[in-house]
Design a protein around this motif. Structure first.
Motif, PDB file in Angstrom:
ATOM      1  N   PHE A  72       8.204  35.328  78.621  1.00  0.00           N
ATOM      2  CA  PHE A  72       6.886  35.724  79.110  1.00  0.00           C
ATOM      3  C   PHE A  72       6.699  35.313  80.568  1.00  0.00           C
ATOM      4  O   PHE A  72       6.227  36.100  81.395  1.00  0.00           O
ATOM      5  N   ASN A  73       7.060  34.080  80.908  1.00  0.00           N
ATOM      6  CA  ASN A  73       6.879  33.603  82.282  1.00  0.00           C
ATOM      7  C   ASN A  73       7.724  34.389  83.270  1.00  0.00           C
ATOM      8  O   ASN A  73       7.262  34.729  84.375  1.00  0.00           O
ATOM      9  N   ARG A  74       8.955  34.680  82.915  1.00  0.00           N
ATOM     10  CA  ARG A  74       9.821  35.448  83.810  1.00  0.00           C
ATOM     11  C   ARG A  74       9.287  36.863  84.024  1.00  0.00           C
ATOM     12  O   ARG A  74       9.223  37.355  85.160  1.00  0.00           O
ATOM     13  N   VAL A  75       8.908  37.532  82.945  1.00  0.00           N
ATOM     14  CA  VAL A  75       8.413  38.907  83.066  1.00  0.00           C
ATOM     15  C   VAL A  75       7.067  38.925  83.786  1.00  0.00           C
ATOM     16  O   VAL A  75       6.807  39.803  84.627  1.00  0.00           O
ATOM     17  N   SER A  76       6.199  37.966  83.492  1.00  0.00           N
ATOM     18  CA  SER A  76       4.907  37.894  84.171  1.00  0.00           C
ATOM     19  C   SER A  76       5.085  37.755  85.677  1.00  0.00           C
ATOM     20  O   SER A  76       4.354  38.364  86.461  1.00  0.00           O
ATOM     21  N   GLU A  77       6.062  36.938  86.089  1.00  0.00           N
ATOM     22  CA  GLU A  77       6.302  36.771  87.524  1.00  0.00           C
ATOM     23  C   GLU A  77       6.813  38.055  88.151  1.00  0.00           C
ATOM     24  O   GLU A  77       6.460  38.386  89.290  1.00  0.00           O
ATOM     25  N   ASP A  78       7.619  38.822  87.419  1.00  0.00           N
ATOM     26  CA  ASP A  78       8.083  40.106  87.933  1.00  0.00           C
ATOM     27  C   ASP A  78       6.910  41.044  88.216  1.00  0.00           C
ATOM     28  O   ASP A  78       6.915  41.789  89.196  1.00  0.00           O
ATOM     29  N   TYR A  79       5.894  41.000  87.351  1.00  0.00           N
ATOM     30  CA  TYR A  79       4.735  41.895  87.499  1.00  0.00           C
ATOM     31  C   TYR A  79       3.553  41.213  88.193  1.00  0.00           C
ATOM     32  O   TYR A  79       2.471  41.789  88.253  1.00  0.00           O
ATOM     33  N   ARG A  80       3.765  40.008  88.739  1.00  0.00           N
ATOM     34  CA  ARG A  80       2.674  39.262  89.368  1.00  0.00           C
ATOM     35  C   ARG A  80       1.990  40.024  90.500  1.00  0.00           C
ATOM     36  O   ARG A  80       0.770  39.894  90.684  1.00  0.00           O
ATOM     37  N   PRO A  81       2.690  40.813  91.296  1.00  0.00           N
ATOM     38  CA  PRO A  81       2.003  41.503  92.390  1.00  0.00           C
ATOM     39  C   PRO A  81       1.002  42.571  91.938  1.00  0.00           C
ATOM     40  O   PRO A  81       0.183  43.014  92.743  1.00  0.00           O
ATOM     41  N   PHE A  82       1.052  42.970  90.663  1.00  0.00           N
ATOM     42  CA  PHE A  82       0.302  44.141  90.221  1.00  0.00           C
ATOM     43  C   PHE A  82      -0.903  43.769  89.351  1.00  0.00           C
ATOM     44  O   PHE A  82      -0.948  42.702  88.748  1.00  0.00           O
ATOM     45  N   ASN A  83      -1.809  44.701  89.259  1.00  0.00           N
ATOM     46  CA  ASN A  83      -3.040  44.519  88.488  1.00  0.00           C
ATOM     47  C   ASN A  83      -2.800  44.911  87.034  1.00  0.00           C
ATOM     48  O   ASN A  83      -3.385  45.866  86.514  1.00  0.00           O
ATOM     49  N   ILE A  84      -1.931  44.163  86.373  1.00  0.00           N
ATOM     50  CA  ILE A  84      -1.550  44.469  84.993  1.00  0.00           C
ATOM     51  C   ILE A  84      -1.357  43.164  84.236  1.00  0.00           C
ATOM     52  O   ILE A  84      -0.935  42.157  84.814  1.00  0.00           O
ATOM     53  N   ASN A  85      -1.691  43.181  82.942  1.00  0.00           N
ATOM     54  CA  ASN A  85      -1.573  42.000  82.091  1.00  0.00           C
ATOM     55  C   ASN A  85      -0.286  42.075  81.276  1.00  0.00           C
ATOM     56  O   ASN A  85      -0.035  43.057  80.573  1.00  0.00           O
ATOM     57  N   ILE A  86       0.524  41.034  81.376  1.00  0.00           N
ATOM     58  CA  ILE A  86       1.670  40.868  80.477  1.00  0.00           C
ATOM     59  C   ILE A  86       1.184  39.967  79.351  1.00  0.00           C
ATOM     60  O   ILE A  86       0.630  38.893  79.603  1.00  0.00           O
ATOM     61  N   THR A  87       1.385  40.384  78.108  1.00  0.00           N
ATOM     62  CA  THR A  87       0.816  39.633  76.987  1.00  0.00           C
ATOM     63  C   THR A  87       1.779  39.580  75.810  1.00  0.00           C
ATOM     64  O   THR A  87       2.636  40.458  75.645  1.00  0.00           O
ATOM     65  N   THR A  88       1.629  38.534  74.992  1.00  0.00           N
ATOM     66  CA  THR A  88       2.290  38.457  73.694  1.00  0.00           C
ATOM     67  C   THR A  88       1.260  38.552  72.560  1.00  0.00           C
ATOM     68  O   THR A  88       1.583  38.312  71.405  1.00  0.00           O
TER      69      THR A  88
END
Length: 527
Positions: A72-88
């Motif tokens: 989760f932390n790795r994928v969240s950082e990949d998408y950090r620049p964008f206005n999108i929620n990474i969730t489990t």
């Protein structure tokens, strides 16, 4: 009708296994509607796009809480620049509109799609029919969190419109369908839409696809223009000045995000008295050595008049750490993403944390002077300090910015003389550390060097505890007393070397320096 034959993208395949399952509920930006759901707990798939429309079950991943959290932390950082929620959290996924959500199923149920690490459809994020993507964790390590995370970002990258990133040679011939990246260590880089399993710094890229060396794919523009979401709102102003975010004096900790290739974050802080200043800018990472970081940081320090004092951009690490001395006044910091030897600044995006600490100096002043005499550089210094000095290191630079240690002087020393083998201008400073581990740098001086190519060695001949040798190449040495008895021998390397004779009696010694081309003898007088 969707053209599945052309839109389906298949990732690289790896090896197999399983572990105990757990499903913590995590969110990277829960306030927004657009969502990518990382589904680790098993799922029945009923989709016309998969398995011929026949319903089938994907088993739980079997991964532990710690593994899921890392992914989760790795994928969240990949998408950090964008206005999108990474969730489990399945509830967050189900509450999002159909055209604003994507489920990526992490499962060992892989027999139905042999030979791949994951699979998804290009552009499926906006289809609005809950067509999922898949990551086969049994083939990735197995259950290696790094590999699984890279595959999750890769497959979800397809769903937001991205093709693969490839490599071509100078003749425009395809070398690798999946760009393998380049480099080693902390700053080794690869694009997430290539093969990013084996590099540390992975991210979005603007480069060629398998469809031709001139078929360039701008990841960031595609992601932010084709899926209904864009970049995160900028968190800090880009320009130093009165509008810069003010950091707490003396001690601060502040987090931020570099979300675009042009984003800069400006900060202001003040010191109330002449102080030492320790500063760190660390990108988000999941472990030591900036493991999992995407942001290679550059920091610029300005004074109150907005004059640049120094740029900090270390070559082989992604974070910035420095210690310096600051006079009373206002200062500015400008933070941005940067490139390195392996990649430009295009994908150097992500989150970071700043920390700073200033305090009164036990070392009040370090003044360095110097001159040139018959090819030798003579340095002298004076230190005013309340506490004893622990170390004194003379540093040298050929550009006035990047310094390296030249000589570790004794704590009682006040001068240093040697003959440099370089030519041109050489810059010197003294790094002084007190017994309280506070470090201060002297002023920088510049002396012109004219190398004496006829002499391969320079040796200190009047000594107390050590003999200093400055050599133009590697060598062997033999030290004898006045009667010719060998009391020490060994080898030295190009540059400055020291031989400890603190336990030898005062008197005369002879040192022979030997290489393939020359034997040089010098008489040494120990006081």
């Amino acid at each position: 009708m969707k053209n599945y034959a052309y839109n389906m993208m298949i990732t690289l395949a790896l090896l197999v296994s399983s572990q105990i399952f757990a499903q913590p509920k995590l969110n990277s930006l829960p306030s927004v509607a657009h969502t990518i759901f990382l589904d680790f707990d098993g799922h029945w798939v009923q989709s016309s796009s998969w398995n011929g429309g026949t319903r089938f079950y994907c088993q739980p991943s079997g991964m532990t809480d710690a593994q899921i959290t890392e992914i989760f932390n790795r994928v969240s950082e990949d998408y950090r620049p964008f206005n999108i929620n990474i969730t489990t959290d399945s509830a967050k996924f189900l509450s999002a509109p159909l055209t604003k959500r994507m489920r990526i199923i992490i499962t060992p149920t892989s027999a139905w799609r042999p030979g791949v690490g994951g699979i998804s459809y290009v552009g499926s994020f906006t289809w609005g029919d809950d067509t999922p993507g898949f990551v086969f964790c049994d083939r990735l390590g197995p259950n290696n969190p790094k590999y699984v995370a890279e595959c999750v970002t890769h497959e979800s990258g397809h769903t937001v419109g991205l093709s693969h990133q490839s490599t071509y040679n100078s003749s425009c011939t395809l070398v690798d369908t999946y760009n393998l990246g380049t480099g080693t260590g902390e700053i080794a880089w690869a694009p997430v839409m290539g093969n990013s399993y084996y590099r540390n710094m992975t991210g979005w890229n603007n480069g060629p696809t398998p469809y031709g060396c001139t078929s360039t794919q701008d990841n960031l523009t595609i992601i932010t223009s084709q899926n209904g979401f864009g970049y995160r709102t900028d968190d800090y102003v880009d320009i130093i000045g009165n509008t810069s975010y003010t950091l707490t004096a003396n001690s601060f900790s502040q987090a931020g995000v570099i979300s675009t290739t042009t984003d800069k974050d400006a900060f202001k802080f003040s010191v109330s008295q002449n102080s030492s200043f320790h500063f760190e800018a660390n990108p988000f990472s999941i472990s030591t050595n900036n493991e999992g970081a995407n942001l290679d940081i550059m920091v610029q320090l300005y004074d109150a008049s907005k004059t640049l004092i120094r740029t900090y951009n270390p070559a082989n690490v992604m974070n910035v750490v420095f210690d310096t001395s600051l006079n009373t006044g206002t200062y500015y910091l400008l933070i941005t993403g940067t490139g390195n030897i392996n990649i430009g600044d295009y994908g150097s995006l992500g989150s970071y944390t700043l920390t700073g600490l200033s305090g009164a100096l036990p070392i009040h002043d370090v003044a360095l002077t110097g001159n040139t005499d018959k090819g030798k550089h003579s340095l002298s210094w004076n230190i005013i300090a309340d506490e004893p000095i622990k170390t004194q290191v003379i540093e040298v630079s050929d550009d006035g910015v990047n310094f390296k240690p030249l000589y570790n002087a004794m704590v009682t020393a006040k001068n240093f003389i040697y003959s440099p083998f370089q030519t041109g201008n050489l810059y010197y400073r003294l790094k002084v550390t007190s017994v309280l581990d506070q470090t201060v740098y002297s002023n920088i001086i510049v002396l012109k060097a004219t190398a004496n190519v006829d002499n391969q060695y320079y040796v200190s001949t009047l000594v107390r505890d050590e003999i200093m040798i400055n050599a133009s190449q590697n060598y062997n040495y033999r030290l004898t007393d006045a009667n010719g008895r060998i009391i020490s021998s060994g080898n030295g390397i190009k540059g400055i070397n020291k031989i400890d004779i603190s336990n030898k009696a005062a008197g005369m010694y002879i040192i022979q320096l030997i290489n393939n081309n020359q034997i040089k003898s010098e008489r040494i007088i120990k006081q």
